[in-house]
Design an enzyme around this catalytic site. Sequence first.
Site, PDB file in Angstrom:
ATOM      1  N   ASP A 263      -7.341 -14.764  23.231  1.00  0.00           N
ATOM      2  CA  ASP A 263      -6.913 -13.921  22.113  1.00  0.00           C
ATOM      3  C   ASP A 263      -7.560 -14.540  20.871  1.00  0.00           C
ATOM      4  O   ASP A 263      -7.958 -15.713  20.880  1.00  0.00           O
ATOM      5  CB  ASP A 263      -5.379 -13.943  22.012  1.00  0.00           C
ATOM      6  CG  ASP A 263      -4.884 -13.279  20.741  1.00  0.00           C
ATOM      7  OD1 ASP A 263      -5.355 -12.179  20.435  1.00  0.00           O
ATOM      8  OD2 ASP A 263      -4.021 -13.870  20.058  1.00  0.00           O
TER       9      ASP A 263
ATOM     10  N   ASP B 100      -6.637 -13.808  16.958  1.00  0.00           N
ATOM     11  CA  ASP B 100      -5.738 -14.147  15.847  1.00  0.00           C
ATOM     12  C   ASP B 100      -4.596 -15.046  16.320  1.00  0.00           C
ATOM     13  O   ASP B 100      -3.784 -14.629  17.142  1.00  0.00           O
ATOM     14  CB  ASP B 100      -5.141 -12.869  15.237  1.00  0.00           C
ATOM     15  CG  ASP B 100      -6.202 -11.944  14.671  1.00  0.00           C
ATOM     16  OD1 ASP B 100      -7.041 -12.426  13.892  1.00  0.00           O
ATOM     17  OD2 ASP B 100      -6.194 -10.746  15.009  1.00  0.00           O
TER      18      ASP B 100
HETATM   19  C1  G6P Z   1      -4.148  -8.615  16.329  1.00  0.00           C
HETATM   20  C2  G6P Z   1      -3.098  -9.309  15.490  1.00  0.00           C
HETATM   21  C3  G6P Z   1      -2.130  -8.316  14.907  1.00  0.00           C
HETATM   22  C4  G6P Z   1      -2.861  -7.183  14.207  1.00  0.00           C
HETATM   23  C5  G6P Z   1      -3.806  -6.493  15.174  1.00  0.00           C
HETATM   24  C6  G6P Z   1      -4.612  -5.388  14.516  1.00  0.00           C
HETATM   25  O1  G6P Z   1      -3.581  -8.233  17.530  1.00  0.00           O
HETATM   26  O2  G6P Z   1      -2.389 -10.249  16.280  1.00  0.00           O
HETATM   27  O3  G6P Z   1      -1.306  -9.001  14.007  1.00  0.00           O
HETATM   28  O4  G6P Z   1      -1.954  -6.233  13.683  1.00  0.00           O
HETATM   29  O5  G6P Z   1      -4.708  -7.465  15.685  1.00  0.00           O
HETATM   30  O6  G6P Z   1      -5.478  -5.955  13.569  1.00  0.00           O
HETATM   31  P1  G6P Z   1      -6.325  -5.137  12.521  1.00  0.00           P
HETATM   32  O7  G6P Z   1      -7.252  -6.174  11.950  1.00  0.00           O
HETATM   33  O8  G6P Z   1      -7.050  -4.078  13.263  1.00  0.00           O
HETATM   34  O9  G6P Z   1      -5.380  -4.576  11.530  1.00  0.00           O
HETATM   35 MG    MG Z   2      -2.709 -13.451  18.587  1.00  0.00          MG
END
Ligand code: G6P
Ligand code: MG
Length: 222
Positions: free
Chosen positions: A8, A10
């Site tokens: 993953d 983030d």
């Molecule tokens: C990841 C993060 C989320 C986030 C999602 C969408 O899964 O963990 O916190 O909301 O990505 O990210 P974006 O950059 O497309 O808003």
């Molecule tokens: Mg994450």
Amino acid sequence: YIDAVIFDLDGVITDTAEYHFLAWKALADQLDISIDREFNENLKGVSRLDSLELILKHGNRQNDFSLLEKETLANQKNELYCHYLTNLSPEDILPGIPELIRNIKEEGILIGVASVSKNAGTVLQALGLNLTFDYCVDAAKIKRSKPDPEIFLTACEKLNVDPKKSIGIEDAVVGIDAITASGMFAVGVGNILDKADYKVENTKQLEWTKIKKAYTNLINVN
Ligand code: G6P
Ligand code: MG
């Protein structure tokens, strides 16, 4: 005996999970909805619009906005998030991650990224990791979000590996569920991921020899 490791992004490779939280919190404050770090655990790994829905529901305001207004709010959050990203550099790769990547690659094992973020490419580029991974699956390549296994299965398919011989690393509850549903071995980073097959408190503790040992133990039991 291990084909691939899928990361993953983030909260595992870099601490952008914190930037997502800060940006959501600023938006929530503006809407008079209070969110804290505990609530934020539910947002990790969840797509942008779904995260907004969870926040609105949390504040009992899910019926107060049209779809267009919700899109505007989500865009507003993303602008703030992207503003945080402008500071991102290779120094923001979390401790333990460079060694882990090196150790995995030394064994000829493939590595991939599975992130539902539309900003995944930008983040990897800013970290100087855009050429490091053998394959990256982002929001554009999938239909269903975590906890659906699609994102991890897509990564395995593109890498041409068997999910059962692969490992996923996640910091989100829905992420661990997605890894498990795909048949992969789930490594969890953080304190709340009880469903993970192997758990560490932080990325510094992600040691390849220990992960391999945990994977082998589970395989031998089954
Ligand atoms: C990841 C993060 C989320 C986030 C999602 C969408 O899964 O963990 O916190 O909301 O990505 O990210 P974006 O950059 O497309 O808003
Ligand atoms: Mg994450």
